[in-house]
Motif scaffolding. Structure first.
Motif, PDB file in Angstrom:
ATOM      1  N   ASN A  42       0.828  -1.200   0.000  1.00 18.50           N
ATOM      2  CA  ASN A  42       0.000   0.000   0.000  1.00 18.50           C
ATOM      3  C   ASN A  42       0.872   1.263   0.000  1.00 18.50           C
ATOM      4  O   ASN A  42       0.602   2.209  -0.736  1.00 18.50           O
ATOM      5  N   TRP A  43       1.898   1.260   0.844  1.00 13.35           N
ATOM      6  CA  TRP A  43       2.789   2.426   0.927  1.00 13.35           C
ATOM      7  C   TRP A  43       3.339   2.765  -0.458  1.00 13.35           C
ATOM      8  O   TRP A  43       3.314   3.912  -0.893  1.00 13.35           O
ATOM      9  N   GLU A  45       2.258   1.693  -3.456  1.00 11.97           N
ATOM     10  CA  GLU A  45       1.215   2.046  -4.419  1.00 11.97           C
ATOM     11  C   GLU A  45       0.886   3.528  -4.305  1.00 11.97           C
ATOM     12  O   GLU A  45       0.708   4.222  -5.317  1.00 11.97           O
ATOM     13  N   ILE A  46       0.818   4.030  -3.083  1.00 11.58           N
ATOM     14  CA  ILE A  46       0.567   5.451  -2.871  1.00 11.58           C
ATOM     15  C   ILE A  46       1.747   6.273  -3.369  1.00 11.58           C
ATOM     16  O   ILE A  46       1.564   7.327  -3.997  1.00 11.58           O
ATOM     17  N   GLN A  47       2.969   5.801  -3.126  1.00 13.09           N
ATOM     18  CA  GLN A  47       4.151   6.490  -3.653  1.00 13.09           C
ATOM     19  C   GLN A  47       4.057   6.603  -5.174  1.00 13.09           C
ATOM     20  O   GLN A  47       4.357   7.655  -5.740  1.00 13.09           O
ATOM     21  N   LYS A  49       1.371   6.671  -7.036  1.00 13.26           N
ATOM     22  CA  LYS A  49       0.358   7.682  -7.375  1.00 13.26           C
ATOM     23  C   LYS A  49       0.909   9.092  -7.187  1.00 13.26           C
ATOM     24  O   LYS A  49       0.641   9.991  -8.001  1.00 13.26           O
ATOM     25  N   GLU A  50       1.688   9.293  -6.135  1.00  9.67           N
ATOM     26  CA  GLU A  50       2.275  10.613  -5.899  1.00  9.67           C
ATOM     27  C   GLU A  50       3.258  10.980  -7.015  1.00  9.67           C
ATOM     28  O   GLU A  50       3.307  12.134  -7.443  1.00  9.67           O
ATOM     29  N   ASP A  53       1.327  12.139  -9.848  1.00 10.02           N
ATOM     30  CA  ASP A  53       0.889  13.514  -9.584  1.00 10.02           C
ATOM     31  C   ASP A  53       1.999  14.511  -9.908  1.00 10.02           C
ATOM     32  O   ASP A  53       1.751  15.571 -10.479  1.00 10.02           O
ATOM     33  N   ARG A 162      -1.881   4.072   5.685  1.00 10.31           N
ATOM     34  CA  ARG A 162      -1.582   5.257   4.882  1.00 10.31           C
ATOM     35  C   ARG A 162      -2.649   5.440   3.812  1.00 10.31           C
ATOM     36  O   ARG A 162      -3.062   4.497   3.146  1.00 10.31           O
ATOM     37  N   TYR A 164      -3.940   7.754   0.414  1.00 13.63           N
ATOM     38  CA  TYR A 164      -3.517   8.632  -0.689  1.00 13.63           C
ATOM     39  C   TYR A 164      -4.276   9.944  -0.630  1.00 13.63           C
ATOM     40  O   TYR A 164      -5.505   9.967  -0.476  1.00 13.63           O
ATOM     41  N   THR A 165      -3.560  11.026  -0.764  1.00 10.55           N
ATOM     42  CA  THR A 165      -4.156  12.355  -0.886  1.00 10.55           C
ATOM     43  C   THR A 165      -3.701  12.950  -2.213  1.00 10.55           C
ATOM     44  O   THR A 165      -2.499  13.168  -2.410  1.00 10.55           O
ATOM     45  N   GLN A 166      -4.644  13.157  -3.107  1.00  9.91           N
ATOM     46  CA  GLN A 166      -4.292  13.654  -4.434  1.00  9.91           C
ATOM     47  C   GLN A 166      -3.753  15.080  -4.356  1.00  9.91           C
ATOM     48  O   GLN A 166      -4.280  15.920  -3.621  1.00  9.91           O
TER      49      GLN A 166
END
Length: 172
Positions: A42-43, A45-47, A49-50, A53, A162, A164-166
């Motif tokens: 998860n950590w 996967e969020i990285q 996405k960031e 971004d 954690r 995700y914040t877009q």
């Protein structure tokens, strides 16, 4: 005022580097997923996405400054791992590399007195400091607690929380 060609060129290259970072972090997530460590997955996967971004923010900045980005091929990540610490160490190494790339972009903008781009890149400079700190903390935590099954379980649960914040907009 048109954007300097050297500035637009390094920013366009940075888009590709950010997209590669997303690819790389997905391979880290896949490694941890295969190990049953869904929190670590998860950590990363969020990285990923960031990093997407970040690429999109740079793309938007170029478009808003009358430069049409060119999307290049994204290299295939070639990392393989033998233990749960290795992706974390590779993550820190990669973040340090990305920091050097952002600093280079900043230096190119500074050389041609592109204050607007320097201000845009200020956010990325700060973000890289945060990314390196997070990567170092994950390594420290793994070294302290990762060899104990309960400690590894607790770390995995922590990273599973954690969210995700877009990235909506960079301050300019």
């Amino acid at each position: 005022m048109a954007m300097n060609e050297s500035v637009s060129s390094v920013l366009n290259e940075q888009i590709n580097k950010e997209l590669y970072s997303a690819y790389l972090y997905l391979t880290f997530a896949d490694y941890y997923e295969d190990r049953g460590l869904k929190g670590f997955a998860n950590w990363y996967e969020i990285q990923a996405k960031e990093e997407m971004d970040h690429a999109m923010a740079i793309r938007r900045y170029l478009l808003d400054n009358d430069f049409t980005p060119t999307m290049e091929a994204i290299a295939k990540p070639d990392k393989t791992f033998q233990n749960d610490l290795e992706p974390l160490e590779a993550g820190l190494e990669h973040e340090e590399y990305v920091t050097s790339l952002i600093h280079h972009c900043y230096e190119v903008a500074h050389e041609v007195h592109d204050v607007r781009t320097m201000k845009f890149l200020d956010w990325f400079v700060s973000e890289q400091g945060e990314e390196e700190t997070n990567a170092r903390d994950m390594i420290t935590n793994m070294k302290l607690f990762g060899s104990d099954p309960k400690g590894l379980y607790d770390l995995d649960r922590e990273y599973q929380a954690r969210v995700y914040t877009q990235l909506t907009a960079l301050p300019l």
